[in-house]
Scaffold this active site. Structure first.
Site, PDB file in Angstrom:
ATOM      1  N   ASN A 227       0.862  -1.180   0.000  1.00 19.89           N
ATOM      2  CA  ASN A 227       0.000   0.000   0.000  1.00 19.89           C
ATOM      3  C   ASN A 227       0.899   1.232   0.000  1.00 19.89           C
ATOM      4  OD1 ASN A 227      -1.727   2.144   0.594  1.00 19.89           O
ATOM      5  ND2 ASN A 227      -3.049   0.890   1.885  1.00 19.89           N
ATOM      6  N   PRO A 228       0.836   2.074  -1.043  1.00 19.51           N
ATOM      7  CA  PRO A 228       1.769   3.194  -1.146  1.00 19.51           C
ATOM      8  C   PRO A 228       1.445   4.393  -0.256  1.00 19.51           C
ATOM      9  CG  PRO A 228       0.283   3.215  -3.004  1.00 19.51           C
ATOM     10  CD  PRO A 228      -0.057   1.973  -2.214  1.00 19.51           C
ATOM     11  N   LYS A 229       0.524   4.254   0.669  1.00 22.90           N
ATOM     12  CA  LYS A 229       0.195   5.384   1.547  1.00 22.90           C
ATOM     13  C   LYS A 229       1.385   5.769   2.420  1.00 22.90           C
ATOM     14  CE  LYS A 229      -3.560   6.184   3.621  1.00 22.90           C
ATOM     15  NZ  LYS A 229      -4.727   6.113   4.524  1.00 22.90           N
ATOM     16  N   GLU A 230       2.255   4.797   2.767  1.00 19.65           N
ATOM     17  CA  GLU A 230       3.408   5.092   3.609  1.00 19.65           C
ATOM     18  C   GLU A 230       4.685   4.732   2.867  1.00 19.65           C
ATOM     19  OE1 GLU A 230       3.121   3.205   7.369  1.00 19.65           O
ATOM     20  OE2 GLU A 230       1.207   4.146   7.899  1.00 19.65           O
TER      21      GLU A 230
END
Length: 327
Positions: A227-230
């Protein structure tokens, strides 16, 4: 972008070595009544702020335009590259010019095409450039006040920046590693790590990605369901006998001459075409291969490597290669 007003008419992005010229431009713009973001005008405001986040917000959402002062120095700086990524996130979001290139020299900047119109600063004084910027700003302000409400309904969710850092087990940053993010629908984003070991991606659609990392001196790295959120940091252990590569449609392996083209079979499985390369001693092509199973390749110079496909989806393949056959 939901509002039609900006804190700044223009933001100036430059390397410190070019400050003397840029400061004259900034002073001239301020005299002309143009709202300009220039760092020395903002010293009190920037004091104590998280500059990484604050500058990202300015270059991505608070200025109508950004003038990018391109030079060899600009391409080498960590902060200017951060500013550039923020600008490009904004540029992807809008169907108009936002980044205004001004060139001190012919340095190539990632994401800035040679076909994009620019100002050659060899032929422009700071005052002349400031006048051009003033004309650009005043010409477009009225147009965008009328059109912005319609444009904003067409813009997708605000893009964001995902960063990935690659280093070895000793903490040394790995430069020029190839990084590819592959979505479930086989669309992908490509990047290369810089001298800090960082690769930056502009994420415009919220998807879960498979992360592929390759480098001629390091084994392949594969992470699924990222997940590229972080932002993430990756440690790679060096193996002196092997390297890795990412093949997009077709490509070459550094240790051997010739071209490889892996394909999905029409039924099930994978097959490989190799141009001027013998597969497994000269087997018929296309050669059927399996993931994580080594195959031998020999070029016309007698160089032999052992290749292992670690990932293959769409037209993107991640491979390990070595002169020694894996155990």
């Amino acid at each position: 972008m939901k509002n039609n007003s900006y804190e700044y008419d223009v933001a100036l992005s430059f390397a410190g070595e070019n400050r003397a010229y840029v400061e004259e431009v900034a002073n001239s713009l301020r005299i002309k009544g143009i709202k300009v973001f220039y760092d020395l005008f903002e010293e009190a405001n920037l004091w104590g702020k998280n500059l990484y986040e604050h500058l990202s917000e300015i270059y991505q959402s608070k200025a109508r335009y950004t003038v990018m002062f391109i030079s060899g120095f600009y391409n080498q700086k960590l902060w200017t590259n951060h500013e550039r990524v923020s600008m490009q996130a904004r540029a992807f979001q809008e169907s108009r010019e936002y980044i205004l290139p001004a060139r001190f020299d012919d340095t190539e900047i990632p994401g800035i095409l040679k076909t994009v119109g620019y100002i050659d600063l060899k032929d422009k004084t700071p005052e002349e450039l400031a006048t051009l910027i003033q004309k650009k700003v005043t010409k477009d302000q009225t147009f965008f006040r009328k059109k912005w409400s319609k444009l904003s309904t067409m813009v997708s969710a605000k893009p964001f920046i995902f960063s990935l850092k690659v280093s070895d087990e000793k903490g040394v940053n790995i430069k020029n590693a190839n990084v590819v993010l592959v979505a479930d629908n086989s669309t992908y984003l490509e990047g290369i790590t810089d001298e800090k070991g960082l690769a930056h991606f502009i994420i415009r659609t919220r998807k879960v990605y498979t992360v592929l990392i390759s480098h001629p001196e390091y084994p392949a790295v594969l992470f699924k369901e990222v997940n590229p959120k972080e932002d993430i940091a990756v440690t790679v252990e060096k193996n002196n006998s092997s390297g890795s590569a990412i093949i997009n449609k077709s490509g070459q392996i550094p240790a051997i001459s010739g071209k490889l083209e892996p394909l999905l079979k029409q039924t099930k499985g994978f097959e490989l075409y190799a141009d001027n390369i013998a597969i497994e001693g000269g087997k018929q092509q296309p050669y059927e291969f399996e993931l994580n199973k080594s195959i031998s390749l020999e070029d016309n110079g007698g160089n032999v490597i052992h290749l292992t496909f670690r990932f293959f989806q769409g037209r993107i393949a991640l491979v390990d290669y070595s002169k020694h056959k894996p155990l």
